[in-house]
Design an enzyme around this catalytic site. Sequence first.
Site, PDB file in Angstrom:
ATOM      1  N   LYS A 184      16.485  14.314  13.065  1.00 62.52           N
ATOM      2  CA  LYS A 184      16.920  14.060  11.693  1.00 62.52           C
ATOM      3  C   LYS A 184      18.328  14.607  11.424  1.00 62.52           C
ATOM      4  CE  LYS A 184      13.159  11.921  10.517  1.00 62.52           C
ATOM      5  NZ  LYS A 184      12.749  11.312  11.809  1.00 62.52           N
TER       6      LYS A 184
HETATM    7  C1  LIG Z   1      10.150   7.420   7.985  1.00 61.93           C
HETATM    8  C2  LIG Z   1       9.505   8.686   8.475  1.00 61.93           C
HETATM    9  N1  LIG Z   1       8.567   9.261   7.718  1.00 61.93           N
HETATM   10  C3  LIG Z   1       7.957  10.399   8.096  1.00 61.93           C
HETATM   11  C4  LIG Z   1       8.263  11.022   9.285  1.00 61.93           C
HETATM   12  C5  LIG Z   1       7.484  12.239   9.674  1.00 61.93           C
HETATM   13  O1  LIG Z   1       8.248  13.394   9.698  1.00 61.93           O
HETATM   14  P1  LIG Z   1       7.764  14.632  10.598  1.00 61.93           P
HETATM   15  O2  LIG Z   1       7.910  14.221  12.016  1.00 61.93           O
HETATM   16  O3  LIG Z   1       8.697  15.750  10.211  1.00 61.93           O
HETATM   17  O4  LIG Z   1       6.364  14.934  10.228  1.00 61.93           O
HETATM   18  C6  LIG Z   1       9.239  10.442  10.110  1.00 61.93           C
HETATM   19  C7  LIG Z   1       9.639  10.990  11.391  1.00 61.93           C
HETATM   20  O5  LIG Z   1       9.721  11.887  11.968  1.00 61.93           O
HETATM   21  C8  LIG Z   1       9.884   9.253   9.695  1.00 61.93           C
HETATM   22  O6  LIG Z   1      10.818   8.684  10.452  1.00 61.93           O
END
Ligand SMILES: Cc1ncc(COP(=O)(O)O)c(C=O)c1O
Length: 375
Positions: A184
């Site tokens: 990110k």
């Molecule tokens: C669009 C989207 N939503 C949610 C997430 C979930 O985030 P995390 O991996 O920090 O739980 C991600 C990716 O990592 C994503 O790309």
Amino acid sequence: MSRRARTTRLGFQPPAVGEEEIEAVAETIRSGWLTTGPRAALLEERMAEYLEAEHVVALASGTAAMHLALVALGVGPGDEVVTTPITWPATANVVEHCGARPVFVDVRPDDLNIDPARVPEAVTERTKAILPVHIAGQPCDLDPLLALGPPVVEDAAHALESRYRGRKVGAISTATCFSLYATKNVAAGEGGLVATDDSALAERVREMRLTRRGDGSRYDQVGPGFKANLSDVLAAIALVQLDKLELHTAARRRQFELYDEGLDGLDGITPLARDPRDTHAHHLYVVRVDAGRAGGTRDDYRAALDEQGVATSIHFLPVHLLTWFRERYPDQVSLPVAERAGGEVLSLPLSPAHSEDDIRDVIAAVQGVYERLVG
Ligand SMILES: Cc1ncc(COP(=O)(O)O)c(C=O)c1O
């Protein structure tokens, strides 16, 4: 113009971290704060300022951020949450974790964000929240969603730097959820944030991120906590990344420009639309490969680029077609725009860790595949 062949593999989204992050981690470990402590608190404070939100709560992941925001809103069994099929499955999984049903609405063909014209017909008296995503960093059209009534919880995992019609994503709807995952724009490895102006909601999320309320021998439990807090070791990385954000944003923006120029004129290879009224977060550079015009499918391009040492990715396969959701909701209607896009989207390497020459190599590789396939 032909370019030299690469001798090293080009990663898709390598983290842009260096000595400053290493030093911050070492310093945190030396400080004795391995769990949530002063760095997580400082991250919340600085993020609240950056996101123009009253409150930011730091969590263990973007998934936890969305899950706890929905729990705090009281989403439970029998409820529905309207969302998009073009997302990482976590967006729909958190609805399932609440015991509710994700109701998928088709996307717009140009930017692959939820189609606001189709949302009203999906909203019923069971709708407890609307959970849109800002794909690749392009804000979805929020105003029509906000006008519908149910609280809007944004999945802003791609949208840390985004502005919607001048308003900072993070300062607009009931709750906005960010991810600090390794790829990110501010990467801690793992982590998440809930931004909100609603003090009671922030307090509920804050309480649920731990196991219990209080400390020492005087603790109590008013609800089963999720233990989804952010470690100071990771918060320390995120704080350094936040310091570098302006620099990294400039690099991402430049890489977008290079791709726009370099891929212009390749008929059938089309980047996702970006709305000039909004600020894009430049999180992912996604193109659609139209096999009829580009001489080959997305998968042909992906395989050919892989052979040349260029890693790519896919954002995203439509969630409602994944086995678990397909089998669980056999009555799910087809979503033709998302289903077509799922076979066409290709994300090209993008990272402040890449040089401009790296991106030129990718462009040359795509051009080479195009020339070979189109003839
Ligand atoms: C669009 C989207 N939503 C949610 C997430 C979930 O985030 P995390 O991996 O920090 O739980 C991600 C990716 O990592 C994503 O790309």
